[in-house]
Write an enzyme that holds these catalytic residues in place. Structure first.
Site, PDB file in Angstrom:
ATOM      1  N   CYS A  91     -17.233   5.252 -22.589  1.00 42.98           N
ATOM      2  CA  CYS A  91     -15.595   5.836 -22.583  1.00 42.98           C
ATOM      3  C   CYS A  91     -15.453   6.840 -21.387  1.00 42.98           C
ATOM      4  O   CYS A  91     -14.434   6.442 -20.663  1.00 42.98           O
ATOM      5  CB  CYS A  91     -15.483   6.679 -24.026  1.00 42.98           C
ATOM      6  SG  CYS A  91     -15.414   5.605 -25.134  1.00 42.98           S
TER       7      CYS A  91
HETATM    8  P1  NAD Z   1     -17.522  -3.103 -27.825  1.00 41.49           P
HETATM    9  O1  NAD Z   1     -17.704  -3.749 -26.723  1.00 41.49           O
HETATM   10  O2  NAD Z   1     -18.611  -2.612 -28.581  1.00 41.49           O
HETATM   11  O3  NAD Z   1     -16.822  -4.113 -29.081  1.00 41.49           O
HETATM   12  C1  NAD Z   1     -15.983  -4.925 -28.680  1.00 41.49           C
HETATM   13  C2  NAD Z   1     -15.842  -6.260 -29.656  1.00 41.49           C
HETATM   14  O4  NAD Z   1     -14.962  -6.855 -29.613  1.00 41.49           O
HETATM   15  C3  NAD Z   1     -17.005  -7.025 -29.441  1.00 41.49           C
HETATM   16  O5  NAD Z   1     -17.954  -7.117 -30.517  1.00 41.49           O
HETATM   17  C4  NAD Z   1     -16.383  -8.542 -28.669  1.00 41.49           C
HETATM   18  O6  NAD Z   1     -17.020  -9.552 -29.192  1.00 41.49           O
HETATM   19  C5  NAD Z   1     -15.236  -8.466 -29.646  1.00 41.49           C
HETATM   20  N1  NAD Z   1     -14.089  -9.278 -29.283  1.00 41.49           N
HETATM   21  C6  NAD Z   1     -13.553  -9.394 -27.984  1.00 41.49           C
HETATM   22  N2  NAD Z   1     -12.739 -10.432 -28.007  1.00 41.49           N
HETATM   23  C7  NAD Z   1     -12.482 -10.687 -29.350  1.00 41.49           C
HETATM   24  C8  NAD Z   1     -11.494 -11.482 -29.874  1.00 41.49           C
HETATM   25  N3  NAD Z   1     -10.449 -12.381 -29.256  1.00 41.49           N
HETATM   26  N4  NAD Z   1     -11.497 -11.391 -31.339  1.00 41.49           N
HETATM   27  C9  NAD Z   1     -12.346 -10.708 -31.898  1.00 41.49           C
HETATM   28  N5  NAD Z   1     -13.383 -10.085 -31.525  1.00 41.49           N
HETATM   29  C10 NAD Z   1     -13.051  -9.898 -30.203  1.00 41.49           C
HETATM   30  O7  NAD Z   1     -16.461  -2.137 -27.531  1.00 41.49           O
HETATM   31  P2  NAD Z   1     -16.090  -0.614 -28.448  1.00 41.49           P
HETATM   32  O8  NAD Z   1     -17.254   0.175 -27.969  1.00 41.49           O
HETATM   33  O9  NAD Z   1     -16.227  -0.689 -29.661  1.00 41.49           O
HETATM   34  O10 NAD Z   1     -14.919  -0.226 -27.909  1.00 41.49           O
HETATM   35  C11 NAD Z   1     -13.726  -0.673 -28.246  1.00 41.49           C
HETATM   36  C12 NAD Z   1     -12.544  -0.004 -27.910  1.00 41.49           C
HETATM   37  O11 NAD Z   1     -12.574   1.218 -28.381  1.00 41.49           O
HETATM   38  C13 NAD Z   1     -12.424   0.344 -26.266  1.00 41.49           C
HETATM   39  O12 NAD Z   1     -11.001   0.394 -25.778  1.00 41.49           O
HETATM   40  C14 NAD Z   1     -12.927   1.862 -26.143  1.00 41.49           C
HETATM   41  O13 NAD Z   1     -12.464   2.167 -25.210  1.00 41.49           O
HETATM   42  C15 NAD Z   1     -12.521   2.526 -27.392  1.00 41.49           C
HETATM   43  N6  NAD Z   1     -13.263   3.633 -28.045  1.00 41.49           N
HETATM   44  C16 NAD Z   1     -14.675   3.510 -27.928  1.00 41.49           C
HETATM   45  C17 NAD Z   1     -15.339   4.486 -28.344  1.00 41.49           C
HETATM   46  C18 NAD Z   1     -16.888   4.459 -28.368  1.00 41.49           C
HETATM   47  O14 NAD Z   1     -17.587   5.605 -28.459  1.00 41.49           O
HETATM   48  N7  NAD Z   1     -17.494   3.354 -28.118  1.00 41.49           N
HETATM   49  C19 NAD Z   1     -14.700   5.577 -28.854  1.00 41.49           C
HETATM   50  C20 NAD Z   1     -13.365   5.528 -28.949  1.00 41.49           C
HETATM   51  C21 NAD Z   1     -12.574   4.711 -28.509  1.00 41.49           C
END
Ligand code: NAD
Length: 455
Positions: free
Chosen positions: A279
């Site tokens: 992040c």
């Molecule tokens: P991640 O990469 O772990 O997960 C994303 C998931 O989305 C993956 O499993 C991927 O296969 C899936 N995906 C992609 N396209 C898709 C589709 N069309 N249909 C269904 N699934 C699909 O990402 P994350 O770390 O969970 O982050 C997600 C969002 O949340 C980002 O914008 C990130 O900035 C935000 N965020 C993350 C955190 C953190 O600590 N990781 C905290 C707050 C906010």
């Protein structure tokens, strides 16, 4: 409430299990079949404290996973978008957001009745209404407002504490295009009684998330810049400096009984080898790029990123102080994850440190309580010896670098060969990249922001 969540990564899965635990009916959607299958079998694809327990308690009752987005949208009242939003080197990459918005829109074309689409991913201000909304409208042939709601609900969970943070949030920020959307969002969070809620527009909700992350990243780089000056000047320990700064009653308020409140905030005002994770780096870079585009440069945040990029190298500099050449130096890396409590290595300071060690032909052993499998993927083929315990990792070591603040590393001083301060024999050099050890507890100690590099 019946909810679907598109994207079952860190945020999607944690959100899914926690909302299921709170009594909602949740369908998690992902494109990766193995992930969906594992979740349906109650096996979490990532490590987070408490996740396995919550997953096994809810799977098959309040929670299920699927690859069929269209059906999940049909079967639910509200769909959250939690797909990744990487930084592509120039700007935020909205490819996954666009894809999923199109898929949700297509599914809505065949659905009767009102539905709410909520962006939970971190997206630059304007994205929900200027990118997601038109895509959903076009794909569905329906209008935002009368036919479906559009909202933005940023996530503030911290990896490593994700479940606890989600179940006990400090705030809930709800952005909605109209009262009906906000009503649905409030119903979603109704089980979180007593938590401060801020209802606003999607664009403001988006900006709140970036501002919060940018502030924390700024505090870290600020502390590191001060630490580096302490190092350059010599004879000053940044830990003492920060202790003096933290005693400001505006940072650590004094209670009527004379005790101090020590807000978690102050942990961001400590020196170290830099921030990482999925992040802070990408969000700050995305905001800078967005600012540039809007004609509002962000020189402070530019410097935050630059300072952070240089910070892991401080660890190598401290090694060089004692080993002018690192070639053949038996070096142990303690900590691979970007922070304790997670196996996530995305943008971990351990990556540049290990790369520099390998480039200098040091002999590298590494230990992390849970992130080794991630490192093996990242450094596949590189000559790194992964160890199963601290003791195995430090045996025969000439230099130990501590890169993640895992609590078990606090035991390092008493595990060192010959104990903490054996007579005359100084034992291996310990470079404390997190300033987590008492500097007196190790005979041969170096730490970020402690001593002059050229003493
Ligand atoms: P991640 O990469 O772990 O997960 C994303 C998931 O989305 C993956 O499993 C991927 O296969 C899936 N995906 C992609 N396209 C898709 C589709 N069309 N249909 C269904 N699934 C699909 O990402 P994350 O770390 O969970 O982050 C997600 C969002 O949340 C980002 O914008 C990130 O900035 C935000 N965020 C993350 C955190 C953190 O600590 N990781 C905290 C707050 C906010």
């Amino acid at each position: 409430m019946r909810i679907s969540i598109a994207g079952t990564g860190y945020v999607g899965l944690v959100t899914g299990v926690c909302l299921a635990e709170k009594g909602h009916q949740v369908t998690c959607i992902d494109v990766i079949e193995e992930k969906v299958q594992a979740i349906n079998e109650g096996v979490p694809p990532i490590y987070e404290d408490g996740l396995a327990e919550l997953l096994s308690r809810n799977i098959g009752t309040h929670l299920r996973a699927t690859t069929d987005l269209a059906q999940a949208v049909q079967d639910t009242d509200l769909t959250m978008i939690a797909v990744g939003t990487p930084f592509d080197g120039q700007e935020i990459d909205l490819t996954y957001i666009r894809q999923v918005a199109g898929q949700i829109g297509k599914a809505l074309r065949d659905k009767d009745g009102y539905h709410v689409v909520v962006v939970k991913s971190t997206v630059v201000p304007g994205t929900t209404q200027e990118v997601v909304q038109p895509i959903v409208e076009q794909a569905s042939g329906k209008r935002a407002g009368p036919d479906f709601g559009i909202g933005m609900n940023p996530e503030f969970l911290r990896e490593g504490n994700a479940i606890a943070d989600f179940l006990n949030p400090d705030r809930i920020v709800l952005g909605g295009i109209d009262a009906r959307t906000l009503d649905a969002l409030q119903a979603l969070y109704a089980p979180f009684e007593g938590v401060d809620q801020l209802c606003t527009t999607p664009k403001t909700a988006e900006m709140i998330k970036y501002t919060a992350n940018s502030l924390l990243a700024t505090m870290i780089s600020f502390s590191n810049e001060i630490a580096n000056l302490c190092t350059a000047l010599g004879g000053i320990d940044v830990v003492d400096v920060m202790r003096g700064v933290h005693l400001d009653k505006r940072l650590t308020p004094i209670m009527p009984d004379g005790s101090r409140v020590v807000p978690a905030f102050t942990t961001y005002l400590e020196a170290g080898c830099g921030f990482g994770g999925s992040c802070f780096p990408k969000d700050v870079k995305a905001l800078i790029a967005h600012g540039e585009k809007a004609g509002s440069p962000m020189p402070i945040l530019d410097a935050v990123i630059q300072t952070n990029a240089r910070q892991p190298h401080q660890v190598i500099e401290l090694l060089h102080k004692h080993f002018p050449s690192l070639q053949g130096v038996r070096t142990t890396v303690l900590g691979l994850a970007f922070k304790p409590g997670t196996d996530d290595m995305r943008e971990s300071p351990a990556i540049p440190v290990i790369r520099e060690l390998l480039a200098s032909e040091a002999e590298v052993k590494a230990y992390d309580p849970i992130a080794t499998h991630e490192a093996e993927k990242l450094f596949s083929g590189d000559p790194i010896e992964y160890c199963d315990s601290i003791d195995e990792a430090i045996a025969d070591s000439e230099a130990i670098v501590l890169l993640t603040r895992w609590p078990e590393f606090e035991s390092l001083p008493r595990r060192l060969p010959g104990g903490a301060a054996s007579n005359g024999h100084r034992g291996p050099l310990v470079v404390d990249g997190r300033r987590m050890l008492d500097k007196q507890s190790v005979a041969h100690y170096e730490g970020i922001g402690l001593s002059g590099l050229h003493d």
